[in-house]
Scaffold this active site. Structure first.
Site, mmCIF file in Angstrom:
data_model
loop_
_atom_site.group_PDB
_atom_site.id
_atom_site.type_symbol
_atom_site.label_atom_id
_atom_site.label_comp_id
_atom_site.label_asym_id
_atom_site.label_seq_id
_atom_site.Cartn_x
_atom_site.Cartn_y
_atom_site.Cartn_z
ATOM 1 N N SER A 95 4.037 -3.627 2.576
ATOM 2 C CA SER A 95 2.814 -3.977 4.142
ATOM 3 C C SER A 95 3.834 -4.445 4.771
ATOM 4 O O SER A 95 5.510 -4.713 5.443
ATOM 5 C CB SER A 95 1.709 -3.959 3.380
ATOM 6 O OG SER A 95 0.946 -3.170 4.433
ATOM 7 N N ASP A 217 -0.118 7.906 3.992
ATOM 8 C CA ASP A 217 0.025 6.219 3.798
ATOM 9 C C ASP A 217 -0.317 6.413 5.077
ATOM 10 O O ASP A 217 -0.216 6.914 5.848
ATOM 11 C CB ASP A 217 1.301 5.762 3.522
ATOM 12 C CG ASP A 217 0.688 4.257 3.697
ATOM 13 O OD1 ASP A 217 -0.430 3.851 4.480
ATOM 14 O OD2 ASP A 217 1.608 3.543 3.762
ATOM 15 N N HIS A 245 -1.287 3.861 0.106
ATOM 16 C CA HIS A 245 -0.700 2.554 0.935
ATOM 17 C C HIS A 245 -0.721 1.358 -0.126
ATOM 18 O O HIS A 245 0.332 1.285 0.196
ATOM 19 C CB HIS A 245 -1.861 1.838 1.776
ATOM 20 C CG HIS A 245 -0.809 0.929 2.498
ATOM 21 N ND1 HIS A 245 0.647 1.062 3.527
ATOM 22 C CD2 HIS A 245 -1.507 -0.315 2.842
ATOM 23 C CE1 HIS A 245 0.612 -0.434 3.946
ATOM 24 N NE2 HIS A 245 -0.004 -1.111 3.689
#
Lengths: 269, 394
Positions: A95, A217, A245
């Protein structure tokens, strides 16, 4: 203070192994890698840490000026690399930490051998033809969500997340700090994470890069992963069947398999 | 029918009516089951009513996360889902559901992740509670907390401002006189203390230096401190003698509606053809010390009574011709009464530190403050004010 203490650094695997540094994303801490990192500890020197303000990091290391940009977090990563004298690093960032890794790589490319970006997004807010997936007001809405949840946590000190008595193996080392962050820091970190535009940095990345992209996602849609792949010269993308995610939690085996060939292969493999 | 049989009938009726299906469908909370990825496979009537959708629009078609606000989705993906996967259970997560008509429903969510014998995730069960009132209350609480924090900050800033007003941060520059002062508030310095000092002109080559200590702390003490400081200035312009100024202060404080008293040391400094001439008077205050050459520091200024206690006090004065190199040191009892555990800082330590710092007013003040703070391990329990006035060597 030592970077090792500040960022709650934990090291495993052979001391002479190639360093493999795992960086967790916005929201949780290094325990996110619990199903994936051990798979590399046979031949890599596995380094885990918590971003400042998260997990077991030292809150006093948080500096509102330094950490007002992602560069501050990238400098934290470099601080760890310097202190542990890590070179030829395989950096795995989830991320926002995928971008933190990119910034660190741009600053000191010689330290890095490979980058693995799990669910990266260089910009979350839509911008003319670029679709990041969110509008600016969505981020304000997120800050509201954070506030609502931290209110309950901080006021009552009630464990919002229970450890499961049926699976005691999970409980021991997982403290209640998991997914908790100082509310003021979390708010600032959410702003930095979701309002940063790191797109211009991608073209400057020179280290071989693998983008791991999940199906479905919400945070980092497939088109965003493809954008990252196209923007980083010579990078490639692997699309996982895993949804959501956090493939390192929901589909660790698939995630490990997708990473293994890339990180164990030769340079640029 | 008897009362007992009526009650028994009602009991059986409720029992039969609330079979497991009714209990599930009409429970006073929303129930959902989803796949490990979040696709809704089952939900109860209560939840469907809240959302405003039919079962056919929900089941197998949408994920729980689709029903959240965009910000809530990010929170779900970055906090809730990882925590659920790690702990198999999350509790009291605050989210907003978006109903079919676009209105939001604040909810609290508890969820469990069920696994099969091999540990594979099978189903997520959620219980969703309407938290409209609770959220409103929490927001009020949060606003109240923010208001309290900002009020506290305002109070602190007011204390700092008052502190600055009451204590002259730097004494004025006076030709042919060497003046230095320091003030250290007690504790974290956020409360207005009662120590004060001031150095001001009352004519050409004619100055007054004053140091004082109003008993107590806080706003009430600050009011008296301000009164004393300004009254000294007003009295000093029309009364040459320190004892008359002290008498005036005493009268003003007695007439003021307070039980507080204070201590004051006052010096009138006049320059004439031979240099500086000082007249000193004190009211309940530690005597100023005259530091001359290598002699032991000598208290001067007598020991007049406290200010604001007695009806007809009488003050004595001492006059000193200041020679080049002389220093006068004025201080409050925060210096000599500085404490470390049960130890007092005391006069001897003060005299010792003066001994090594006779060269300039600034050097002396700095050394005294540093020594007292060191003695108290940097945590002064009382305000410390120090003022030094010296005649420089030619």
């Amino acid at each position: 203070m030592d970077a090792a203490v500040k960022f709650n650094v934990t090291v495993s695997g052979p001391a002479d192994g190639q360093p493999m540094v795992f960086a967790h994303g916005f929201g949780c801490d290094q325990h996110m890698w619990r199903h994936v990192a051990p798979a590399f500890a046979d031949d890599f020197r596995v380094v885990l840490f918590d971003l400042v303000g998260a997990g077991g990091s030292d809150l006093s290391a948080y500096d509102p000026v330094r950490h007002a940009t992602l560069q501050g977090y990238a400098d934290d990563v470099l601080e760890i690399l310097h202190e542990l004298d890590l070179r030829d690093v395989v950096f795995v960032g989830h991320s926002v930490s995928a971008m933190i890794g990119a910034l660190a790589e741009v600053a000191e490319p010689d330290r890095f051998a490979k980058l693995v970006m799990v669910g990266p997004s260089p910009r979350y807010i839509d911008d003319t033809s670029y679709v990041g997936g969110f509008a600016e007001e969505d981020i304000l809405d997120l800050l509201d969500s954070l506030e609502s949840n931290y209110l309950g946590w901080s006021a009552a000190m009630a464990p919002a997340i229970m450890s499961n008595p049926d699976r005691p193996e999970l409980g021991e080392e997982l403290t209640e700090s998991f997914c908790r962050m100082d509310p003021a820091v979390a708010r600032q970190f959410a702003r930095v994470t979701f309002l940063t535009d790191a797109r211009p940095e991608l073209a400057r990345v020179t280290t071989p890069t693998l983008v791991l992209q999940c199906t479905d996602d919400l945070i980092a849609p497939v088109a965003v992963g493809a954008y990252v792949r196209d923007a980083i010269p010579g990078s490639r993308m692997t699309t996982l069947e895993a949804t959501g995610h956090c493939p390192h939690l929901s589909a660790p085996d698939e995630t490990i398999a997708a990473m293994a060939a890339f990180v164990r292969g030769g340079p640029g493999e | 029918m008897t009362h007992e049989s009526l009650a028994r009938e009602a009991f059986l009726e409720a029992l039969v009516y609330d079979d497991p299906v009714q209990l599930y469908e009409r429970a006073p909370c929303g129930f959902l089951s989803t796949t490990p990825d979040g696709v809704i496979v089952k939900c109860n009537a209560t939840f469907r009513t809240w959302i405003g959708l039919e079962a056919g629009d929900i089941v197998g078609r949408i994920s729980f996360v689709d029903l959240l606000t965009p910000g809530g989705r990010i929170y779900h993906e970055t906090h809730y889902a990882p925590a659920l996967k790690i702990h198999d259970s999350v509790r009291e997560i605050a989210l907003d559901l978006v109903r079919s008509d676009g209105r939001r429903l604040p909810v609290l969510v508890n969820a469990t992740l069920d696994r099969d014998a091999e540990g594979r995730a099978r189903v997520i069960r959620l219980a969703v509670f309407d938290a409209t009132e609770r959220r409103r209350y929490e927001r009020e609480l949060l606003r109240a907390k923010e208001a309290a924090e900002s009020a506290e900050e305002r109070a602190r800033s007011l204390a700092r401002t008052l502190q600055r007003t009451l204590i002259s941060p730097t004494p004025p520059t006076i030709p042919l006189l060497d003046v230095a002062a320091a003030y250290r508030p007690a504790g974290d310095g956020m409360e207005v203390g009662g120590d004060f000092y001031d150095v001001f002109p009352v004519g050409n080559g004619d100055w007054v230096a004053v140091i004082g200590d109003v008993c107590g702390k806080g706003v009430d003490a600050a009011v008296v401190t301000a009164l004393m400081r300004h009254t000294v200035r007003a009295l000093a312009v029309s009364h040459d003698d320190p004892s008359r100024v002290l008498e005036g202060l005493n009268e003003v404080l007695l007439l003021h509606e307070t039980d507080r008293f204070c201590t004051v040391a006052l010096i009138r400094l006049r320059r004439d053809d031979d240099g500086w001439y000082a007249v000193l008077g004190t009211g309940g205050h530690p005597s100023p010390l005259l530091v001359r050459g290598s002699d032991a520091p000598e208290p001067c200024g007598g020991d007049g009574p406290l200010i604001g206690v007695f009806e007809h006090p009488s003050f004595v004065e001492t006059s000193v011709r200041l020679l080049p190199g002389d220093l006068l040191l004025l201080y409050t009892d925060g210096v000599t009464e500085g404490r470390r555990d049960s130890d007092l800082y005391g006069d001897d330590r003060l005299l010792a530190v003066i001994d090594g710092h006779r060269d300039s007013a600034a050097d002396l003040v700095e050394a005294v403050v540093a020594d007292v703070l060191d003695f108290q391990r940097q945590e002064a329990r009382d305000d410390i004010a120090v003022l030094a006035i010296g005649v420089p060597l030619p």
